[in-house]
Design a protein around this motif. Sequence first.
Motif, PDB file in Angstrom:
ATOM      1  N   ARG A 183      -6.394   4.732   5.477  1.00  0.00           N
ATOM      2  CA  ARG A 183      -7.244   3.559   5.684  1.00  0.00           C
ATOM      3  C   ARG A 183      -6.914   2.801   6.950  1.00  0.00           C
ATOM      4  O   ARG A 183      -7.770   2.135   7.522  1.00  0.00           O
ATOM      5  CB  ARG A 183      -7.146   2.617   4.490  1.00  0.00           C
ATOM      6  CG  ARG A 183      -8.197   2.999   3.474  1.00  0.00           C
ATOM      7  CD  ARG A 183      -8.076   2.197   2.252  1.00  0.00           C
ATOM      8  NE  ARG A 183      -8.736   0.920   2.327  1.00  0.00           N
ATOM      9  CZ  ARG A 183      -8.973   0.211   1.244  1.00  0.00           C
ATOM     10  NH1 ARG A 183      -8.624   0.654   0.069  1.00  0.00           N
ATOM     11  NH2 ARG A 183      -9.561  -0.951   1.338  1.00  0.00           N
ATOM     12  N   HIS A 184      -5.666   2.831   7.353  1.00  0.00           N
ATOM     13  CA  HIS A 184      -5.293   2.019   8.514  1.00  0.00           C
ATOM     14  C   HIS A 184      -5.062   2.860   9.766  1.00  0.00           C
ATOM     15  O   HIS A 184      -5.638   2.602  10.803  1.00  0.00           O
ATOM     16  CB  HIS A 184      -4.052   1.176   8.194  1.00  0.00           C
ATOM     17  CG  HIS A 184      -4.328   0.088   7.217  1.00  0.00           C
ATOM     18  ND1 HIS A 184      -4.610  -1.198   7.588  1.00  0.00           N
ATOM     19  CD2 HIS A 184      -4.392   0.098   5.868  1.00  0.00           C
ATOM     20  CE1 HIS A 184      -4.834  -1.940   6.517  1.00  0.00           C
ATOM     21  NE2 HIS A 184      -4.698  -1.176   5.453  1.00  0.00           N
ATOM     22  N   ARG A 219      -2.383   5.784   1.589  1.00  0.00           N
ATOM     23  CA  ARG A 219      -3.473   4.852   1.893  1.00  0.00           C
ATOM     24  C   ARG A 219      -3.262   4.182   3.238  1.00  0.00           C
ATOM     25  O   ARG A 219      -4.226   3.897   3.949  1.00  0.00           O
ATOM     26  CB  ARG A 219      -3.604   3.814   0.788  1.00  0.00           C
ATOM     27  CG  ARG A 219      -4.187   4.452  -0.460  1.00  0.00           C
ATOM     28  CD  ARG A 219      -4.463   3.442  -1.510  1.00  0.00           C
ATOM     29  NE  ARG A 219      -5.431   2.441  -1.100  1.00  0.00           N
ATOM     30  CZ  ARG A 219      -5.808   1.454  -1.890  1.00  0.00           C
ATOM     31  NH1 ARG A 219      -5.309   1.353  -3.097  1.00  0.00           N
ATOM     32  NH2 ARG A 219      -6.678   0.575  -1.480  1.00  0.00           N
ATOM     33  N   LEU A 254       0.844  -1.201   0.000  1.00  0.00           N
ATOM     34  CA  LEU A 254       0.000   0.000   0.000  1.00  0.00           C
ATOM     35  C   LEU A 254       0.877   1.247   0.000  1.00  0.00           C
ATOM     36  O   LEU A 254       1.969   1.254   0.555  1.00  0.00           O
ATOM     37  CB  LEU A 254      -0.866   0.028   1.257  1.00  0.00           C
ATOM     38  CG  LEU A 254      -1.983  -0.994   1.349  1.00  0.00           C
ATOM     39  CD1 LEU A 254      -2.669  -0.872   2.708  1.00  0.00           C
ATOM     40  CD2 LEU A 254      -3.002  -0.791   0.250  1.00  0.00           C
ATOM     41  N   SER A 255       0.362   2.312  -0.624  1.00  0.00           N
ATOM     42  CA  SER A 255       1.108   3.561  -0.603  1.00  0.00           C
ATOM     43  C   SER A 255       0.961   4.203   0.767  1.00  0.00           C
ATOM     44  O   SER A 255       0.019   3.916   1.502  1.00  0.00           O
ATOM     45  CB  SER A 255       0.593   4.505  -1.683  1.00  0.00           C
ATOM     46  OG  SER A 255      -0.702   4.924  -1.347  1.00  0.00           O
TER      47      SER A 255
END
Lengths: 325, 699
Positions: free
Chosen positions: A240-241, A236, A232-233
């Motif tokens: 997202r996390h 993100r 993942l970039s």
Amino acid sequence: MIAYLIRRILYAIPILIGVNLLTFALFFVVNTPDDMARMQLGIKRVTPDAIEKWKQQHGYDKPLLFNAMAEGAGKFGDTIFFQKSASMFVFDFGYSDDGRNISREIATRMMPSLAIALPTFFVGLLIYITFALLMTLFRATALDIAGVALCVLLMSVSGLFYIIGGQFMASKLWHWVPISGYAGGMDSIKFVLLPVLIGVMGSVGASSRWYRTIFLEEIGKDYVRTARAKGLSELRVLFRHVLKNAMIPILTGVVVVIPLLFMGSLLTESFFGIPGLGSYTIDAINAQDFGVVRAMVFLGSVLYIAGLILTDISYTIVDPRVRLQ
Amino acid sequence: MSALLKVEGLVTRLRNGARIVDDISFGIKAGETFALLGESGCGKSMTALSLMRLLPDSIHVESGAVQLDDADILALPERAMREVRGGKMAMIFQEPGLSLNPVMTVGEQIAEALELHGGRRGATILPSPQPSPLKGEGVEQRCIELLQQVGIPDAPRRLHEYPFQLSGGMKQRVMIAMALAGQPKLLVADEPTTALDVTIQAQVLQLLRDTQQQSGMSLLLITHDLGVVAQMAHQVAVMYAGHIVERASRAQLFSHPAHPYTQKLFAALPDTARSGQPLAAIPGNVPPLHDIPKGCRFAPRCDKAWALCHEQAPEWTTLEQGQGVRCHLYSEVRREKGEGVERGRENGEGGRVDAAPRFSPSSFSLFPSLLQVENLQVHFPIRKGILQRVVGQVKAVDGVSLEIPAGRTLALVGESGCGKTTAGKALLQLIRPTAGSVRFAGNELIGLNARQLRKQRAGMQMVFQDPYASLNPKMRVAEILQEGMDALDTPSPSGGGLGVGEERQLHIDELLDQVGLAQAAKWRYPHEFSGGQRQRIAIARALAVNPKLLICDEPTSALDVSVQAQILNLLKSLQQELNLSYLFISHNLAVVEYLAHEVCVMYLGCIVERGSVQDVLHHAQHPYTRALLSAVPRIDGRGVEVVRLPGDMPSPANPPQGCHFYPRCAHAMEICRAAYPGATGINATHSVHCHLYGGEKKA
């Protein structure tokens, strides 16, 4: 969860009684009913009779906490404390010393308070989190260090300075907005703009720095490494996390104050002449109006307890591990 | 076959300059399992993270080359590297509990990997706290397939669950599923089973082997466990303090370990064959990274070291059949001197051992009983509703009886969650037992008030699992040791006209001496010591009040193998010296075999089998004991056929009816469902709770 909420609400009752008792005790340590009567009647025509009459009219002619003269339950019931407190639990606040209905006063003054507090809160939250995320994304670079330095600088300046400085520049020098005052409807915008801006400015340093610390702590955790190992970039990973997990500690400090927004801000409202609940409280304290002070402290406690319960509920939304029981 | 991954001269540094990974080279062929073996802090995990380019901010790769499938990993731009991560090269980590995002469902996390590498672009899942439908049938289907591939039952339902709803083994399976989503050519597994119980470890290792066979991927397995290496690896590299010190095929390594460090590692493993003698512990500790010795890094701990070893770092020497070693014993210098190179495992056995006495086989004379526990129960209430009424009980310990004679060791064995630690704490009355009887040296402990109990506390002390967490970091060693003596007003054994304070100081010196620490340690703080030294302090603290019984709760499981051996030797010699009794709580059967006289195996709050070490570990009767034993990876590589246990241990709040073990038992019969089996005697000392062996049923 329902059972949990009911239990929490039941716990609130002894807390509110305690708060009431404390407010009552503190107020009457420095004041007596005689002082209150003198204050209200003015200095010139104070006779002992007038004081007695005022006390009788306003229900302050009884003993404070314990009535030795009364019978049975009346020993506690026939006192100032009980007479004035019992009705509050059904949100009947009675009348202020100048004869106005406190409940109606609160209802009309709530809107101006909210007009300042709500935008300050939400715009502020958005800005603090964005700023903190930016510093996290560029952590350990010059940008991050500059950001932290700016935060510390903003934190170090007194809130009063922002208010006075803001009023001086935006109103006195540049004539953008009125210095103080309030009007209803769309007109309110020009009165609200400056207080909101200054409110956000006042806590951007402390909040952003705190959120940055939370984000940095999350970003060092193992699940973030897993997310990166998936390919993942960084953006993100962050959105997202990290953001979702970081919301858990952030909510602890944030949700609890949402109900208190109704109470307005003591400082801002007095300086900007906003007829909200904050300035109402200040005025009542100055006028030694026990009825209003007690009502506002009671309301504040209720809203704070509501805030704590809301915080618990919000945990169940962001954290699937939390189940209230 | 050409190499899939080639690492040349990799150097990884801390920002302050310390070399964490120092000049590492190795290659992995397609379909091969390559094990990187080493103790904590040797740089094996940092090597893996260097390959993935996932190093923490304070650490960077300084030089070297990493080729994966002709791609120069270290030169790739970050964007291209993201394609490699999770695509060609995936990774799984040690702590599955911490490595999954706690607030995302299993499905969301797998789909994220699929979206990036599974050729299914745009396959997002709505981020929502409710179980969200996976966007696109294809993705959901693929997620379910992956979960089924890693052996997760009821995959469609699990997809919408959160990590906290899964057991440790399941979480590691989910991690593997996530790694497999990108169909990697190389899977980097960093201690994938260290945090799991042995029976679960066996399941996960089997899964990794199966997956590898199906997909033909290579596996870089990072581990500290020789047993796991023996089961899994084709090629092995042994790391020590940032260097690879030996590289060999598994067969070579296990038959002819060349480097003295490797030999010592084998010798330090506890084993029945050596249960009568002290383990060959490696003296000292791994050197700290900022203070690496000038010559060979192992020289200060090596009994074969000579002057050259302390002066000059050895070069890489290639032996026959591709085995390589970094040791002066095999270098040109040594050969020119015409000295024969000794090799083989015997060397390790002959290595210097700690100055512990040789142990004589204990004579089976009368052992007066020191601790008697009968029908001990610890139940924790489950509360519900507005009034918090008790609606159930978690039966953490449900009727445990045991007896420890003076000077003997009883081991309580079981997997995590079986109640062994709770039982230990309940014996000490640290947790009040719900029912039962604990008699210590003839005195009943249950029902004593705090003052009476304090008198008894001096007799029994506890050594905890994690020496990093169990010592107060703000107290000096002397204060830690003295606190217990002051609290229990311990009489000093030395006696004679000294004041109490002086006597205690003398006693502290004595204690430090007993556990093998220098007296200067007195004035230092716990953080200045290594893990093994801290555990020595913890043991000294327990001994300070002259106890007769030590309850050791997994005292070595946080330690490296070489240090574990030191602690085990210490415990054994202390027992001889002071006639101590031990209750040894452990999940590690090899350690138990080495130290214990008797063994009780616990499952879900109950003891399922008890007997002497010989009986239980070599003639195990209960199906659970057998499964547990077979799941331990053996270093001889032969081992027994692994009895695989399906599923996980049930919750003690809701144990299965009848025999607790029947849902996982291969021999379950009709009666097992109905009633909990009573004790059946196999011989005078050996008994088992299992319907296979008849016996009357528990009422």
